[in-house]
Design a protein around this motif. Structure first.
Motif, PDB file in Angstrom:
ATOM      1  N   ARG A 100      96.794 173.053 105.441  1.00 31.71           N
ATOM      2  CA  ARG A 100      96.662 172.712 106.864  1.00 31.71           C
ATOM      3  C   ARG A 100      97.552 173.607 107.723  1.00 31.71           C
ATOM      4  O   ARG A 100      97.264 173.831 108.887  1.00 31.71           O
ATOM      5  CB  ARG A 100      97.024 171.252 107.107  1.00 31.71           C
ATOM      6  CG  ARG A 100      96.050 170.265 106.491  1.00 31.71           C
ATOM      7  CD  ARG A 100      96.600 168.864 106.500  1.00 31.71           C
ATOM      8  NE  ARG A 100      96.737 168.308 107.829  1.00 31.71           N
ATOM      9  CZ  ARG A 100      95.836 167.530 108.420  1.00 31.71           C
ATOM     10  NH1 ARG A 100      94.732 167.223 107.796  1.00 31.71           N
ATOM     11  NH2 ARG A 100      96.069 167.036 109.624  1.00 31.71           N
TER      12      ARG A 100
ATOM     13  N   GLN B  56     102.029 172.518 104.662  1.00 31.23           N
ATOM     14  CA  GLN B  56     101.483 171.199 104.950  1.00 31.23           C
ATOM     15  C   GLN B  56     100.075 171.198 104.393  1.00 31.23           C
ATOM     16  O   GLN B  56      99.256 172.051 104.748  1.00 31.23           O
ATOM     17  CB  GLN B  56     101.457 170.935 106.453  1.00 31.23           C
ATOM     18  CG  GLN B  56     100.853 169.591 106.823  1.00 31.23           C
ATOM     19  CD  GLN B  56     100.805 169.383 108.313  1.00 31.23           C
ATOM     20  OE1 GLN B  56     101.623 169.898 109.063  1.00 31.23           O
ATOM     21  NE2 GLN B  56      99.830 168.617 108.764  1.00 31.23           N
TER      22      GLN B  56
ATOM     23  N   LYS C  74     103.387 165.583 105.617  1.00 27.82           N
ATOM     24  CA  LYS C  74     104.563 165.970 104.860  1.00 27.82           C
ATOM     25  C   LYS C  74     104.561 167.467 104.605  1.00 27.82           C
ATOM     26  O   LYS C  74     103.533 168.086 104.404  1.00 27.82           O
ATOM     27  CB  LYS C  74     104.576 165.220 103.527  1.00 27.82           C
ATOM     28  CG  LYS C  74     104.727 163.712 103.674  1.00 27.82           C
ATOM     29  CD  LYS C  74     104.658 163.017 102.343  1.00 27.82           C
ATOM     30  CE  LYS C  74     103.236 162.924 101.835  1.00 27.82           C
ATOM     31  NZ  LYS C  74     103.155 162.134 100.589  1.00 27.82           N
ATOM     32  N   LEU C  75     105.758 168.049 104.609  1.00 25.70           N
ATOM     33  CA  LEU C  75     105.932 169.459 104.288  1.00 25.70           C
ATOM     34  C   LEU C  75     106.535 169.594 102.902  1.00 25.70           C
ATOM     35  O   LEU C  75     107.438 168.837 102.545  1.00 25.70           O
ATOM     36  CB  LEU C  75     106.841 170.137 105.297  1.00 25.70           C
ATOM     37  CG  LEU C  75     106.339 170.262 106.736  1.00 25.70           C
ATOM     38  CD1 LEU C  75     107.363 171.022 107.577  1.00 25.70           C
ATOM     39  CD2 LEU C  75     104.995 170.964 106.776  1.00 25.70           C
TER      40      LEU C  75
END
Lengths: 113, 113
Positions: A31, A91, A100-101
């Motif tokens: 993403r 991501q 979340k990364l």
């Protein structure tokens, strides 16, 4: 499981000596790919986000590029003030919400005058 | 512009003690995160929240608890501190969505002796 690998772990350059940092990733549905700068004793500071292969972004002496498997952070004619740890993060996730990364371990860049 | 504020900056705990790390953001972000950073290991997600009253576990949640009663605050609770919890803790926040740029606080350096 998402994985992010940064290389080299450490890089020492002379002022004006251009080079590149690498971030390779394995994710399910990218993403976004993020670059951060972190100075000693401080929190990460956002630099760039890249969303699709072929995308490039520039800021002063830094240029970030993205392919389907990796990203490069190119540093042109670096100055001592560019010395920092550079972090890469991805991501991932398709559909729904996944914010979340996943971070790599970082590259410690030292630029000598 | 305050951004993300973390307190305290430094803390030394004895084994078995408890404490709360405070995090406040003034950007009206829905999403908030807690990470720990150990030398050479990168940032690991402990817990995150997508809004007031909603929290979820990250990669390394054991030994920690969180709550989110307001949009602004996201405290991290350590119960029965252990030497393995010696680390630097970072709080971050973001709008979420496609761009989801996370903004970090300056960190809390915690030693458990």
């Amino acid at each position: 499981e998402d994985q992010v690998t940064q290389s080299p772990e450490a890089l020492r350059l002379q002022e004006g000596e251009s080079s590149s940092l690498n971030c390779s990733y394995t994710v399910s549905g990218l993403r976004g790919l993020f670059w951060y700068r972190q100075d000693p004793g401080k929190g990460p500071e956002f630099l760039f986000t890249l969303y699709s292969a072929g995308e490039e972004k520039e800021k002063e002496r830094l240029k970030a590029t993205l392919t389907k498997k990796e990203s490069f952070l190119h540093i042109t004619a670096p100055k001592p003030e560019d010395s920092a740890t550079y972090l890469c993060a991805v991501q991932a996730g398709s559909g729904g919400s996944n914010y979340k990364l996943t971070f790599g371990k970082g590259t410690l860049l030292t630029v000598n005058p | 512009n305050a951004g993300v504020t973390q307190t305290p900056k430094f803390r030394i705990l004895k084994i078995g003690q408890s404490m709360t790390l405070q995090c406040t953001q003034d950007m009206n972000h829905n999403y908030m995160y807690w990470y720990r950073q150990d030398p050479g290991m990168g940032l690991k997600l402990i817990y995150y929240s997508v809004g007031a009253g909603i929290t979820d576990k990250g990669e390394v949640p054991n030994g920690y608890n969180v709550s989110r009663s307001t949009t602004e605050d996201f405290p991290l609770r350590l119960e029965l501190a252990a030497p393995s919890q010696t680390s630097v803790y970072f709080c971050a926040s973001s709008y979420g969505g496609v761009k989801n740029i996370q903004y970090f606080g300056a960190g809390t350096r915690l030693s458990v002796l």
